[in-house]
Enzyme design. Structure first.
Site, PDB file in Angstrom:
ATOM      1  N   TYR A   1      52.991  65.070  86.835  1.00  0.00           N
ATOM      2  CA  TYR A   1      54.435  65.191  87.034  1.00  0.00           C
ATOM      3  C   TYR A   1      55.007  66.011  85.885  1.00  0.00           C
ATOM      4  O   TYR A   1      55.073  65.553  84.751  1.00  0.00           O
ATOM      5  CB  TYR A   1      55.059  63.802  87.080  1.00  0.00           C
ATOM      6  CG  TYR A   1      56.510  63.752  87.498  1.00  0.00           C
ATOM      7  CD1 TYR A   1      57.192  64.866  87.993  1.00  0.00           C
ATOM      8  CD2 TYR A   1      57.216  62.559  87.415  1.00  0.00           C
ATOM      9  CE1 TYR A   1      58.518  64.796  88.371  1.00  0.00           C
ATOM     10  CE2 TYR A   1      58.538  62.470  87.809  1.00  0.00           C
ATOM     11  CZ  TYR A   1      59.182  63.589  88.273  1.00  0.00           C
ATOM     12  OH  TYR A   1      60.511  63.503  88.650  1.00  0.00           O
TER      13      TYR A   1
ATOM     14  N   LYS B   1      53.403  67.432  90.843  1.00  0.00           N
ATOM     15  CA  LYS B   1      54.789  67.264  91.293  1.00  0.00           C
ATOM     16  C   LYS B   1      55.639  68.108  90.357  1.00  0.00           C
ATOM     17  O   LYS B   1      55.769  67.810  89.168  1.00  0.00           O
ATOM     18  CB  LYS B   1      55.222  65.797  91.252  1.00  0.00           C
ATOM     19  CG  LYS B   1      56.674  65.582  91.681  1.00  0.00           C
ATOM     20  CD  LYS B   1      57.117  64.136  91.513  1.00  0.00           C
ATOM     21  CE  LYS B   1      58.597  63.992  91.858  1.00  0.00           C
ATOM     22  NZ  LYS B   1      59.105  62.612  91.586  1.00  0.00           N
TER      23      LYS B   1
END
EC number: 4.3.3.7
Length: 307
Positions: free
Chosen positions: A147, A175
């Site tokens: 992330y 992500k």
């Protein structure tokens, strides 16, 4: 392009799915987790078309929940949705040993994958970020989604670091909430890492560059249209995808640009009758009357709520 090679895309779809929402954590008036409401929200999100749920991400108020609560959330969500969607556990934090322990416990509790955010506040160097990510990825056999969100973590995962991490067999995806489309394109072009848009305002640009799917906050409301957008881009139908991006822009703005996403998502779910309580844990405060009116008005204008 390496990113959408058949093997990489197939592995990511099998591991994570393509349309995901970072799920809110409902609370009771006394601040305890409302597990029946957790079940209701999880069912609702899968029924909307999500084939991935992120449990205990930032939108799930993970900084305020205990490890035992995080594990119970995983078990409850798994119990209610079964195998209808992948469950990705947000296990990353700014203590590597804690990230490892929570990743192991999440694997034992039935998570399908883990989401590891860049260690926040400490502002580690790029070698330190890579070491942290590798340690977390080594701790279980689960697929890992990195992330990259420097607006919250304070530091980006730079291109060369992502390319280095791409060689880890468990690290399959990113992500992406960095807002640097050129850097994202470089990583997609030069590695097998599969990208998911982690910033709703950039869903279409990232998909058009080669991202496989989305991990959304606005998906609490807009999942059906986001799923259509993902499908349209996969079929090279940018005209349809562009129309969906335009259609959902005002709803995304209301949910993402006027208050933290967890606050607006809970307000929207309450307005739609999915949640009874839009409460949050401090330091966040729930939507006030003005914020609630803003979200409700846009839900109505966008056709997600009857007048």
């Amino acid at each position: 392009m390496a990113i959408l090679g058949d093997n990489a895309a197939a592995a990511a779809i099998d591991a994570f799915g393509t349309v995901g929402t970072a799920m809110v954590t409902p609370f009771n008036d006394d601040g305890t987790i409302d597990y029946p409401a957790v079940e209701k929200v999880a069912n609702h999100l899968v029924d909307l078309g999500n084939n991935m749920l992120v449990v205990s991400g930032t939108t799930g108020e993970s900084p305020t929940t205990t490890d035992d609560e995080k594990i119970e959330l995983l078990k409850v969500v798994r119990g209610v949705i079964g195998n209808r969607a992948k469950i990705i556990a947000g296990t990353g934090n700014n203590v590597t040993s804690h990230t490892i322990d929570l990743s192991k416990r999440s694997a034992e509790a039935g998570a399908d994958g883990i989401l590891i955010v860049t260690p926040y506040y400490s502002k580690p160097t790029q070698p330190a970020i890579a070491a942290h990510m590798r340690a977390a990825a080594d701790s279980t056999d689960l697929p890992v989604m990195l992330y990259d969100i420097p607006g919250r973590s304070g530091v980006p995962i730079r291109t060369e670091t992502l390319l280095e991490l791409a060689d880890h067999p468990n690290i399959l995806a990113v992500k992406d909430a960095k807002g640097d489309l050129f850097a994202s394109a470089q990583v997609m072009n030069r590695s097998s890492l599969v990208y998911y848009s982690g910033e709703d305002a950039l869903n279409l640009p990232l998909l058009a560059l080669g991202a496989l799917g989305v991990v959304s906050v606005a998906g609490h409301v807009c999942t059906p249209r986001f799923a259509d957008m993902v499908d349209a881009v996969a079929n090279n139908d940018l005209t349809t995808a562009r129309a969906i991006a335009h259609e959902t822009a005002d709803m995304v703005d209301a949910l993402m640009n006027h208050m933290p996403g967890v606050i607006s998502a809970k307000a929207a779910l309450q307005a739609q009758g999915i949640l009874d309580n839009r409460g949050t844990r401090m330091p966040l405060l729930p939507a006030d009357d003005e914020q609630m009116a803003l979200v409700t008005a846009q839900l109505t204008r966008s056709g997600y709520l009857s007048e």
